[in-house]
Design a protein around this motif. Structure first.
Motif, PDB file in Angstrom:
ATOM      1  N   THR A  63      -1.789   7.415 -13.400  1.00 34.05           N
ATOM      2  CA  THR A  63      -2.430   6.571 -12.408  1.00 34.05           C
ATOM      3  C   THR A  63      -0.936   5.827 -12.154  1.00 34.05           C
ATOM      4  OG1 THR A  63      -4.510   6.190 -13.196  1.00 34.05           O
ATOM      5  CG2 THR A  63      -3.485   4.049 -12.231  1.00 34.05           C
ATOM      6  N   ALA A  64      -0.043   5.477 -13.139  1.00 33.12           N
ATOM      7  CA  ALA A  64       1.275   4.919 -12.852  1.00 33.12           C
ATOM      8  C   ALA A  64       1.950   5.785 -11.917  1.00 33.12           C
ATOM      9  CB  ALA A  64       1.868   4.633 -14.170  1.00 33.12           C
ATOM     10  N   TYR A  65       2.041   7.254 -12.119  1.00 38.22           N
ATOM     11  CA  TYR A  65       2.871   7.930 -11.215  1.00 38.22           C
ATOM     12  C   TYR A  65       2.251   8.024  -9.827  1.00 38.22           C
ATOM     13  CZ  TYR A  65       3.935  12.371  -9.335  1.00 38.22           C
ATOM     14  OH  TYR A  65       4.205  13.628  -8.480  1.00 38.22           O
ATOM     15  N   ARG A  66       1.020   8.094  -9.642  1.00 38.41           N
ATOM     16  CA  ARG A  66       0.486   8.001  -8.306  1.00 38.41           C
ATOM     17  C   ARG A  66       0.951   6.575  -7.755  1.00 38.41           C
ATOM     18  NH1 ARG A  66      -4.200  10.399 -10.951  1.00 38.41           N
ATOM     19  NH2 ARG A  66      -5.111   8.314 -11.057  1.00 38.41           N
ATOM     20  N   ARG A  67       0.712   5.572  -8.528  1.00 37.90           N
ATOM     21  CA  ARG A  67       0.996   4.317  -8.001  1.00 37.90           C
ATOM     22  C   ARG A  67       2.516   4.098  -7.345  1.00 37.90           C
ATOM     23  NH1 ARG A  67       0.138   0.581 -12.448  1.00 37.90           N
ATOM     24  NH2 ARG A  67       2.396   1.141 -12.955  1.00 37.90           N
ATOM     25  N   ASP A  68       3.250   4.435  -8.318  1.00 36.31           N
ATOM     26  CA  ASP A  68       4.685   3.995  -8.152  1.00 36.31           C
ATOM     27  C   ASP A  68       5.531   5.270  -7.466  1.00 36.31           C
ATOM     28  OD1 ASP A  68       4.378   1.773  -9.369  1.00 36.31           O
ATOM     29  OD2 ASP A  68       4.845   2.613 -11.638  1.00 36.31           O
ATOM     30  N   ARG A  69       5.184   6.616  -7.692  1.00 37.76           N
ATOM     31  CA  ARG A  69       6.033   7.561  -7.221  1.00 37.76           C
ATOM     32  C   ARG A  69       5.662   8.445  -5.965  1.00 37.76           C
ATOM     33  NH1 ARG A  69      11.224   7.236  -9.484  1.00 37.76           N
ATOM     34  NH2 ARG A  69      10.930   6.610 -11.515  1.00 37.76           N
ATOM     35  N   ILE A  70       4.291   8.014  -5.388  1.00 38.72           N
ATOM     36  CA  ILE A  70       3.553   8.829  -4.402  1.00 38.72           C
ATOM     37  C   ILE A  70       3.285   7.941  -3.348  1.00 38.72           C
ATOM     38  CG2 ILE A  70       1.987  10.476  -3.729  1.00 38.72           C
ATOM     39  CD1 ILE A  70       4.240  11.831  -5.560  1.00 38.72           C
ATOM     40  N   GLY A  71       3.494   8.261  -2.158  1.00 30.25           N
ATOM     41  CA  GLY A  71       2.971   7.757  -0.727  1.00 30.25           C
ATOM     42  C   GLY A  71       1.878   8.856  -0.322  1.00 30.25           C
ATOM     43  N   PHE A  72       0.651   8.430   0.069  1.00 33.84           N
ATOM     44  CA  PHE A  72      -0.405   9.453   0.670  1.00 33.84           C
ATOM     45  C   PHE A  72      -0.512   8.883   2.014  1.00 33.84           C
ATOM     46  CE2 PHE A  72      -1.288   9.610  -4.065  1.00 33.84           C
ATOM     47  CZ  PHE A  72      -1.359  11.071  -4.204  1.00 33.84           C
ATOM     48  N   VAL A  73      -0.565  10.105   2.929  1.00 32.31           N
ATOM     49  CA  VAL A  73      -0.869   9.702   4.398  1.00 32.31           C
ATOM     50  C   VAL A  73      -2.036  11.038   4.707  1.00 32.31           C
ATOM     51  CG1 VAL A  73      -0.277   9.795   6.773  1.00 32.31           C
ATOM     52  CG2 VAL A  73       1.230   8.846   5.057  1.00 32.31           C
ATOM     53  N   PHE A  74      -3.295  10.532   5.082  1.00 29.36           N
ATOM     54  CA  PHE A  74      -4.476  11.343   5.024  1.00 29.36           C
ATOM     55  C   PHE A  74      -4.657  11.779   6.502  1.00 29.36           C
ATOM     56  CE2 PHE A  74      -4.889   9.399   1.004  1.00 29.36           C
ATOM     57  CZ  PHE A  74      -4.823  10.444   0.153  1.00 29.36           C
ATOM     58  N   GLU A 123      -2.544  -6.906   6.424  1.00 27.26           N
ATOM     59  CA  GLU A 123      -3.068  -7.129   5.147  1.00 27.26           C
ATOM     60  C   GLU A 123      -3.410  -5.844   4.819  1.00 27.26           C
ATOM     61  OE1 GLU A 123      -5.663 -11.024   6.355  1.00 27.26           O
ATOM     62  OE2 GLU A 123      -6.517  -9.145   6.940  1.00 27.26           O
ATOM     63  N   ASN A 124      -3.891  -4.666   5.399  1.00 28.50           N
ATOM     64  CA  ASN A 124      -3.898  -3.448   4.815  1.00 28.50           C
ATOM     65  C   ASN A 124      -2.654  -2.758   4.084  1.00 28.50           C
ATOM     66  OD1 ASN A 124      -6.467  -1.236   5.349  1.00 28.50           O
ATOM     67  ND2 ASN A 124      -6.481  -2.786   7.099  1.00 28.50           N
ATOM     68  N   VAL A 125      -1.535  -3.104   4.784  1.00 31.23           N
ATOM     69  CA  VAL A 125      -0.348  -2.927   4.067  1.00 31.23           C
ATOM     70  C   VAL A 125       0.030  -3.769   2.721  1.00 31.23           C
ATOM     71  CG1 VAL A 125       2.190  -2.461   4.461  1.00 31.23           C
ATOM     72  CG2 VAL A 125       0.447  -1.924   6.195  1.00 31.23           C
ATOM     73  N   GLU A 126      -0.291  -4.788   2.872  1.00 33.60           N
ATOM     74  CA  GLU A 126      -0.078  -5.873   1.948  1.00 33.60           C
ATOM     75  C   GLU A 126      -0.707  -5.675   0.521  1.00 33.60           C
ATOM     76  OE1 GLU A 126       1.042 -10.045   4.065  1.00 33.60           O
ATOM     77  OE2 GLU A 126      -1.081  -9.685   3.773  1.00 33.60           O
ATOM     78  N   LEU A 127      -2.073  -5.141   0.933  1.00 32.99           N
ATOM     79  CA  LEU A 127      -2.880  -4.394  -0.344  1.00 32.99           C
ATOM     80  C   LEU A 127      -2.148  -3.476  -1.142  1.00 32.99           C
ATOM     81  CD1 LEU A 127      -5.561  -5.205  -1.347  1.00 32.99           C
ATOM     82  CD2 LEU A 127      -6.546  -3.402  -0.071  1.00 32.99           C
ATOM     83  N   ALA A 128      -1.555  -2.702  -0.585  1.00 32.79           N
ATOM     84  CA  ALA A 128      -1.060  -1.511  -1.214  1.00 32.79           C
ATOM     85  C   ALA A 128       0.335  -2.108  -1.931  1.00 32.79           C
ATOM     86  CB  ALA A 128      -0.573  -0.365  -0.165  1.00 32.79           C
ATOM     87  N   ALA A 129       1.060  -3.078  -1.176  1.00 35.04           N
ATOM     88  CA  ALA A 129       2.472  -3.739  -1.776  1.00 35.04           C
ATOM     89  C   ALA A 129       2.099  -4.332  -3.096  1.00 35.04           C
ATOM     90  CB  ALA A 129       2.879  -4.672  -0.742  1.00 35.04           C
TER      91      ALA A 129
END
Length: 243
Positions: free
Chosen positions: A90-101, A114-120
């Protein structure tokens, strides 16, 4: 999490070693990947090509920590993430990976910003939201809701959402699949610019062979195995791509 990304030099940032993935559906076994070896250096833009069912998305899911291999190792910065527990993944996905689908997966009741801020809010040291939106060409559309944006603009929001976490690895799964040709080229140009200007490592999977020429490295998959691997010393400007 000692992934050691910052001190890699020319070593592989992403390494798959004899990775196989088998899905069991009742008594039937589906071999999604078969003994795949892959090295991706820091700062490379890699396009993974193949028809439907070739294993492209499975590779992304394994690198992204969404799935785990049936056998083999997935090393990120020299660390074997197949040994991670749920909390570490979970920490790896949060901190190290950016997903674009392929599908934008934006929250319709939130504005682009706000969509971007939520990820931030998920990470300790996010990038500035306004700066990221400006970088993807949406500085003047930040207060618009997804329903007020074109498909290309929504995909730019999705890219900004991935980038605001400041991840070293960007994973793109058919990012132009829902877009027309001209809009698709513009999205690819944004991805290429992120790669070139920021040195961010990008893995992009697609069935569209025309996209291959924009990559530093092209990997072709067939029936879950690597069919070919080709380095490209002179990547094409995405705006020159035709399909």
């Amino acid at each position: 999490m000692p992934l050691g990304v910052e001190a890699l030099g020319d070593a592989a940032l992403v390494r798959l070693e004899r990775v196989s993935k088998v899905y069991r559906m009742g008594e039937v076994e589906v071999h999604a990947l078969r003994d795949v070896d892959l090295d991706v250096r820091q700062g490379e833009l890699v396009v993974i090509l193949g028809p439907s069912g070739s294993g492209k998305t499975t590779v992304l899911n394994l690198v992204g920590g969404i799935d785990t291999p049936s056998s083999g190792r997935v090393l990120i910065g020299g660390t074997d993430i197949t040994q991670f527990g749920d909390a570490e993944l979970t920490a790896y996905r949060r901190d190290r990976i950016g997903f674009v689908f392929q599908f934008f997966n934006l929250i319709p009741t939130l504005t682009a910003k706000e969509n971007v801020e939520l990820a931030a809010e998920l990470v300790r040291n996010p990038r500035n939201t306004d700066e990221v939106l400006h970088a993807v060409g949406l500085g003047d559309r930040a207060r618009h809701f997804p329903g007020e944006l074109s498909g290309g603009e929504q995909q730019r929001v999705a890219i900004a959402r991935a980038l605001v976490k400041n991840p070293p690895i960007l994973l793109c799964d058919e990012p132009t699949g829902e877009l027309d040709h001209e809009t698709g080229r513009k999205i690819l140009q944004v991805i290429a610019e992120i790669n070139r200007s920021e040195g961010r490592t990008v893995l992009l999977v697609t069935h569209n062979s025309a996209i291959a020429s924009m990559a530093d490295l092209v990997v072709r998959l067939r029936s879950g195995a690597v069919d070919s691997r080709e380095e490209n010393p002179a990547p094409t400007d995405p705006m020159e791509l035709k399909w």
